[in-house]
Design an enzyme around this catalytic site. Structure first.
Site, PDB file in Angstrom:
ATOM      1  CG  ASP A  25      -7.390  -0.692  -2.490  1.00 11.01           C
ATOM      2  OD1 ASP A  25      -6.595   0.092  -1.957  1.00 11.01           O
ATOM      3  OD2 ASP A  25      -7.709  -1.778  -1.971  1.00 11.01           O
ATOM      4  CD  GLU A  45      -3.065   0.806   0.092  1.00 16.43           C
ATOM      5  OE1 GLU A  45      -2.411   1.726  -0.445  1.00 16.43           O
ATOM      6  OE2 GLU A  45      -4.268   0.627  -0.127  1.00 16.43           O
ATOM      7  CG  ASN A  51      -8.913   2.173  -0.253  1.00 18.02           C
ATOM      8  OD1 ASN A  51      -7.691   2.378  -0.238  1.00 18.02           O
ATOM      9  ND2 ASN A  51      -9.434   1.020   0.126  1.00 18.02           N
TER      10      ASN A  51
END
Length: 291
Positions: free
Chosen positions: A198, A17, A149
């Protein structure tokens, strides 16, 4: 237009991430949230550094060449890269030990938008929120969020984007470009029907690139929300794109393998890796955080 990203780093992160390009070091930085680790690598894919933390970490903002602000569970931390010295900038949901940081990004005016969520994910709906930290002040922007997100901004700083992943909608809101704070209501920018939204990033032309968890792709949206280009990947759990490289025209894409079955991993052996593709459009240079 459909293209395909290729494996750059076989990092096998549980949940990769928060990728960003540190232009003062010419390096990509990214995180493995469950393993509480931050990595950095050259554009070639050679890993340079890794830093481990006591709590899950998910994103960072550049303060100066040697200093990052790290979005961690319970605190926003200051990290000196040359010495690994850490200190607390400000508590961050320290009263919510069941939460952790998640998707975050810098606004052009120097504010760091930081998302939170339950460590139990969507098993605890509405536990998260979105904040901006700027000039010593932490201010809540959104609450009752399940999985934060898609936080990103137009090049002029006048539009924010955001998604609560389980809703399968990307939202947008008008901002004051001087403060980075909302001045309008949130409205639907795009509805997602391939995977779930995302992480996201906006290029210099104002187009949004959306990573699709479960969708094996990154989708480029025009400023009016239309899907105009798709980058395919050979893994399914796509977490976040970032522009980098000398001309900011390489897209780096983090992915995940957390909770995948043995059969799924056999089909996706490079899940959790960092992928890359060279594009004909540049990304924005990472802004500096105003402490």
């Amino acid at each position: 237009m459909n293209d395909r990203a290729e494996l750059l780093i076989d990092s096998r992160c549980e949940t990769g991430e928060g990728p960003f390009w540190h232009h003062l070091h010419d390096r990509l930085f990214w995180f493995d949230i469950p393993n509480r680790t931050m990595f950095s690598a050259e554009a070639t894919g050679r890993i340079v550094d890794r830093f481990t933390f006591d709590q899950p970490v998910s994103a960072a903002a550049v303060i100066d060449k040697d200093t990052l602000a790290i979005a961690s569970a319970g605190a926003l931390l200051k990290l000196r890269l040359s010495t690994d010295e850490r200190s607390v900038i400000t508590p961050f949901e320290a009263d919510k030990p069941g939460n952790r940081s998640n998707d975050s990004r810098m606004h052009p005016a120097g504010g760091f938008w930081i998302g939170s969520m339950s460590r139990r994910g969507d098993n605890e709906p509405g536990a998260g929120a979105v904040y901006q930290f700027r000039a010593g002040r932490l201010e809540r922007i959104l609450d009752q969020v399940t999985i934060t997100n898609s936080i990103c901004f137009s090049p002029d700083g006048r539009i924010a984007y955001f998604a609560d992943t389980p809703t399968n909608k990307i939202l947008k809101c008008d901002l004051d470009p001087e403060t980075g704070l909302p001045i309008g209501e949130w409205s639907i920018f795009a509805e997602v029907d391939r995977g779930s939204p995302d992480g996201a990033v906006v290029d210099t032309e104002g187009f949004l690139w959306s990573a699709r968890w479960g969708g094996s792709c990154v989708v480029r949206h025009a400023p009016d929300g239309r899907e105009v280009r798709t980058i395919e990947l050979p893994v399914s759990r796509i977490t976040c794109p970032a522009f980098g490289g000398a001309d900011r025209k390489t897209m780096f894409i983090t992915t995940a393998r957390e909770h995948m079955t043995g059969a799924e991993l056999n089909n996706e052996p490079h899940a959790g890796g960092v992928f890359a593709i060279d594009l004909d459009v540049a990304g924005q240079t990472e802004p500096f955080l105003k402490l």
